[in-house]
Design a protein around this motif. Structure first.
Motif, PDB file in Angstrom:
ATOM      1  N   SER A  48      -8.342  -2.893   3.477  1.00 14.78           N
ATOM      2  CA  SER A  48      -7.347  -1.823   3.637  1.00 14.78           C
ATOM      3  C   SER A  48      -6.857  -1.751   5.080  1.00 14.78           C
ATOM      4  O   SER A  48      -5.669  -1.502   5.337  1.00 14.78           O
ATOM      5  CB  SER A  48      -7.940  -0.480   3.199  1.00 14.78           C
ATOM      6  OG  SER A  48      -9.144  -0.203   3.893  1.00 14.78           O
ATOM      7  N   TYR A  90       0.850  -1.190   0.000  1.00 18.38           N
ATOM      8  CA  TYR A  90       0.000   0.000   0.000  1.00 18.38           C
ATOM      9  C   TYR A  90       0.880   1.233   0.000  1.00 18.38           C
ATOM     10  O   TYR A  90       2.053   1.180   0.373  1.00 18.38           O
ATOM     11  CB  TYR A  90      -0.944   0.021   1.201  1.00 18.38           C
ATOM     12  CG  TYR A  90      -0.259   0.138   2.540  1.00 18.38           C
ATOM     13  CD1 TYR A  90       0.034   1.384   3.099  1.00 18.38           C
ATOM     14  CD2 TYR A  90       0.091  -1.004   3.257  1.00 18.38           C
ATOM     15  CE1 TYR A  90       0.662   1.485   4.336  1.00 18.38           C
ATOM     16  CE2 TYR A  90       0.708  -0.902   4.494  1.00 18.38           C
ATOM     17  CZ  TYR A  90       0.998   0.340   5.031  1.00 18.38           C
ATOM     18  OH  TYR A  90       1.619   0.449   6.251  1.00 18.38           O
ATOM     19  N   ALA A 121      -7.334   3.054   1.320  1.00 13.19           N
ATOM     20  CA  ALA A 121      -8.734   2.591   1.260  1.00 13.19           C
ATOM     21  C   ALA A 121      -9.437   3.226   0.067  1.00 13.19           C
ATOM     22  O   ALA A 121      -9.262   4.409  -0.217  1.00 13.19           O
ATOM     23  CB  ALA A 121      -9.466   2.961   2.544  1.00 13.19           C
ATOM     24  N   THR A 122     -10.232   2.438  -0.621  1.00 12.90           N
ATOM     25  CA  THR A 122     -10.977   2.946  -1.765  1.00 12.90           C
ATOM     26  C   THR A 122     -12.183   3.761  -1.285  1.00 12.90           C
ATOM     27  O   THR A 122     -12.562   3.694  -0.107  1.00 12.90           O
ATOM     28  CB  THR A 122     -11.482   1.791  -2.639  1.00 12.90           C
ATOM     29  OG1 THR A 122     -12.422   1.019  -1.883  1.00 12.90           O
ATOM     30  CG2 THR A 122     -10.328   0.904  -3.097  1.00 12.90           C
ATOM     31  N   ARG A 178      -4.645  -4.857   5.786  1.00 15.27           N
ATOM     32  CA  ARG A 178      -3.355  -4.636   5.129  1.00 15.27           C
ATOM     33  C   ARG A 178      -2.490  -3.671   5.945  1.00 15.27           C
ATOM     34  O   ARG A 178      -1.311  -3.899   6.177  1.00 15.27           O
ATOM     35  CB  ARG A 178      -3.617  -4.073   3.727  1.00 15.27           C
ATOM     36  CG  ARG A 178      -2.396  -3.860   2.875  1.00 15.27           C
ATOM     37  CD  ARG A 178      -2.811  -3.338   1.502  1.00 15.27           C
ATOM     38  NE  ARG A 178      -3.663  -4.270   0.796  1.00 15.27           N
ATOM     39  CZ  ARG A 178      -4.946  -4.041   0.496  1.00 15.27           C
ATOM     40  NH1 ARG A 178      -5.521  -2.889   0.842  1.00 15.27           N
ATOM     41  NH2 ARG A 178      -5.648  -4.937  -0.144  1.00 15.27           N
ATOM     42  N   ARG A 226      -7.609  -7.587  -3.046  1.00 17.83           N
ATOM     43  CA  ARG A 226      -7.878  -6.449  -3.943  1.00 17.83           C
ATOM     44  C   ARG A 226      -8.707  -6.972  -5.110  1.00 17.83           C
ATOM     45  O   ARG A 226      -8.404  -7.996  -5.695  1.00 17.83           O
ATOM     46  CB  ARG A 226      -6.588  -5.846  -4.488  1.00 17.83           C
ATOM     47  CG  ARG A 226      -5.792  -5.048  -3.490  1.00 17.83           C
ATOM     48  CD  ARG A 226      -4.762  -4.178  -4.199  1.00 17.83           C
ATOM     49  NE  ARG A 226      -3.801  -3.594  -3.282  1.00 17.83           N
ATOM     50  CZ  ARG A 226      -4.002  -2.450  -2.635  1.00 17.83           C
ATOM     51  NH1 ARG A 226      -5.130  -1.796  -2.795  1.00 17.83           N
ATOM     52  NH2 ARG A 226      -3.072  -1.967  -1.838  1.00 17.83           N
ATOM     53  N   GLU A 265     -14.739   1.420   0.099  1.00 18.94           N
ATOM     54  CA  GLU A 265     -14.440   0.951   1.454  1.00 18.94           C
ATOM     55  C   GLU A 265     -14.793   2.018   2.489  1.00 18.94           C
ATOM     56  O   GLU A 265     -15.401   1.725   3.526  1.00 18.94           O
ATOM     57  CB  GLU A 265     -12.956   0.567   1.561  1.00 18.94           C
ATOM     58  CG  GLU A 265     -12.622  -0.738   0.855  1.00 18.94           C
ATOM     59  CD  GLU A 265     -11.150  -1.069   0.858  1.00 18.94           C
ATOM     60  OE1 GLU A 265     -10.799  -2.216   1.199  1.00 18.94           O
ATOM     61  OE2 GLU A 265     -10.332  -0.185   0.526  1.00 18.94           O
TER      62      GLU A 265
END
Length: 199
Positions: free
Chosen positions: A80, A12, A24-25, A83, A198, A28
């Motif tokens: 996320s 990341y 984080a998207t 991770r 992912r 998310e």
């Protein structure tokens, strides 16, 4: 879909983010806000309709606690977050962010039951500190187990916490949800390492 395959990715980059996990998207982050706000709204409605005699500042504190814990249950389950919190500390992750990657320290920050016992339970230090130390001990127990046993042990501990909360160490009125949600957030969501996918 049964047997669905997805890429496991521990890498990341970006600005350190201890809330959603760095990188984080939008999806998310959105799912955390949706469930955190929805859960807080439901609890607010329950407290209001049951006429629990709280002062305005107690409503404010309760809302912040609910948003943190209920949103945190979802956040700590994000890929996320898994991770971020189960990767080594990076040079740019300083101060609180770096300290929060220590699982015991992260758990120790969660003094929610003490706050509730003091501010909502008429100075009920017994409730507050019993659950605070139970949370700390649970974290240590899970972390000392081999990785393959951590998830089932965490869920077993949560199950016991739910039963004790319901039948033995009765919760503070208006916070019946706190212990189960807090243990889900920390003992399972934060402490248990799981593969970060992912896609």
């Amino acid at each position: 879909m049964q047997g669905e395959q997805s890429k496991i990715d521990w890498s990341y980059s970006g600005m350190p983010d201890g809330f959603f996990g760095t990188g984080a998207t939008v999806a998310e982050q959105t799912i955390v806000w949706v469930f955190g706000l929805l859960g807080t709204a439901i609890l607010g409605w329950v407290v209001w309709t049951h006429s629990i005699p709280w002062a305005w500042w107690q409503f404010a504190v309760a809302a912040l606690l609910a948003l943190d814990v209920l949103g945190g249950v979802v956040a700590n389950a994000l890929n996320s977050c898994k991770r971020f919190y189960h990767s080594p500390v990076k040079p740019e992750e300083t101060g609180f962010t770096g300290l929060a990657k220590n699982h015991f320290a992260f758990t120790a920050f969660h003094v929610h039951t003490v706050i509730v016992g003091v501010l909502f339970g008429k100075l009920d230090f017994g409730y507050g500190f019993f659950w605070y130390f139970a949370l700390l001990v649970s974290t240590v127990v899970v972390l000392r187990l081999p990785l393959y046993l951590r998830r089932p042990a965490a869920l077993g501990i949560i199950m016991l916490a739910v039963l004790v909360n319901l039948y033995i160490f009765h919760p503070v009125i208006g916070f019946e949800w706190l212990v189960p949600a807090l243990f889900l957030k920390i003992v399972y969501g934060h402490v248990v390492q799981e593969e970060p996918y992912r896609g």
